[in-house]
Design an enzyme around this catalytic site. Structure first.
Site, short mmCIF file in Angstrom:
data_model
loop_
_atom_site.label_atom_id
_atom_site.label_comp_id
_atom_site.label_asym_id
_atom_site.label_seq_id
_atom_site.Cartn_x
_atom_site.Cartn_y
_atom_site.Cartn_z
CG HIS A 35 7.01 3.17 -10.23
ND1 HIS A 35 6.25 3.85 -11.16
CD2 HIS A 35 6.30 3.20 -9.07
CE1 HIS A 35 5.13 4.27 -10.59
NE2 HIS A 35 5.13 3.89 -9.32
N GLY A 145 10.10 4.97 -2.06
CA GLY A 145 10.64 6.23 -2.55
C GLY A 145 10.46 7.36 -1.55
P1 AMP Z 1 3.22 4.25 -6.30
O1 AMP Z 1 3.08 3.35 -7.49
O2 AMP Z 1 2.95 5.69 -6.61
O3 AMP Z 1 2.49 3.74 -5.08
O4 AMP Z 1 4.77 4.23 -5.92
C1 AMP Z 1 5.42 3.03 -5.62
C2 AMP Z 1 6.77 3.35 -5.00
O5 AMP Z 1 7.55 4.13 -5.91
C3 AMP Z 1 6.63 4.19 -3.72
O6 AMP Z 1 7.59 3.73 -2.77
C4 AMP Z 1 6.95 5.57 -4.20
O7 AMP Z 1 7.48 6.42 -3.20
C5 AMP Z 1 7.98 5.29 -5.27
N1 AMP Z 1 8.05 6.41 -6.21
C6 AMP Z 1 7.03 6.92 -6.96
N2 AMP Z 1 7.45 7.97 -7.68
C7 AMP Z 1 8.76 8.15 -7.38
C8 AMP Z 1 9.77 9.08 -7.80
N3 AMP Z 1 9.51 10.06 -8.67
N4 AMP Z 1 11.01 8.95 -7.28
C9 AMP Z 1 11.29 7.95 -6.39
N5 AMP Z 1 10.39 7.06 -5.97
C10 AMP Z 1 9.14 7.14 -6.45
#
Ligand code: AMP
Length: 251
Positions: A35, A145
């Protein structure tokens, strides 16, 4: 850093934030370096950075998964402040879904494949919350991401289909030293599962075909939802116990 837990208050103040461009990073909290890499890119590319922390109930097809989703708002706020974020939105579900989810965004094709084939309604929930958050924040740039590759593709397509005035920026996957893609759900793995988890990335990278990767994962004790090659990407979802991991690599 200003924190809004009321959508109404934020909307009333929105016009005061005139600095441009305005960048936005939507998250579900339990923040990690993945994040924070999105946040860093956002702060570098924008005059103002808004981050939302909202665990979106409508994208969980499994109620137990929603209930055990990790949350650590105190540490999230500390990390966001240290990262130079200007504004944090932490609304509750009642505010985001004041229509009680009568209105939703549905995609009828790609959202039914891969993760969507195993998680009915998941991408309706994702697209609906992203549409709502983008309308609330009205950013110039929004950061997503590549970890959630299918989600990123669907969001790009939605923004295009609805002529939404926002630029979607894709950010590369951030991994642990052993290759495991960072994820809030990794916290839910027990010690043995955590030791096994990097095999997902290793199988995707080290196999000649999706079939071979699937076989390796099954032999390693994963319950495989899918491994599929899509254009220049190999994507997978597999479970260790009740924790579902997703990952993808360029091929
Ligand atoms: P989430 O909180 O899991 O909904 O993720 C929020 C944002 O962070 C989304 O756009 C995800 O794709 C991105 N994200 C989560 N984990 C990663 C990671 N390991 N590398 C890059 N982006 C990430």
């Amino acid at each position: 850093m200003k924190i809004f837990d009321s959508v109404g208050e934020w909307q009333a103040r929105r016009q005061d934030f005139t600095a441009r461009p305005l960048g936005f990073v939507p998250t579900m909290g339990a923040l990690h370096q993945g994040h924070l890499s999105l946040v860093k890119t956002c702060t570098e590319q924008n005059a103002l950075t808004v981050v939302s922390v909202f665990v979106n109930p409508t994208q969980f097809d499994d109620k137990r998964d929603f209930e055990k989703y990790p949350a650590d708002p105190h540490s999230d706020l500390q990390r966001l402040e240290a990262a130079g974020v200007d504004i944090v939105l932490m609304p509750d579900a009642k505010q985001i879904y004041r229509d009680e989810y009568r209105f939703k965004v549905t995609e009828n094709d790609f959202s039914r494949r891969l993760c969507g084939a195993h998680r009915p309604g998941h991408f309706d929930g994702v697209l609906t919350v992203v549409m709502r958050l983008l309308n609330v924040v009205r950013p110039d740039n929004a950061y997503f991401g590549e970890k959630d590759f299918q989600q990123l593709q669907l969001i790009r397509d939605m923004v295009d289909a609805f002529f939404m005035p926002v630029n979607i920026v894709a950010c590369p996957i951030v991994r642990e030293a052993d290759g495991l893609a960072m994820s809030s759900r990794n916290q839910l793995l027990d010690e043995a599962q955590r030791a096994k988890a990097p095999a997902l990335y290793a199988a995707l990278k080290g196999s000649h075909s999706a079939d071979e990767a699937r076989r390796k994962l099954a032999a390693d004790g994963f319950v495989v939802d899918y491994v599929e090659d899509l254009a220049h990407r190999r994507l997978a979802a597999a479970r260790l116990g009740s924790t579902r991991l997703i990952d993808n690599v360029e091929i």
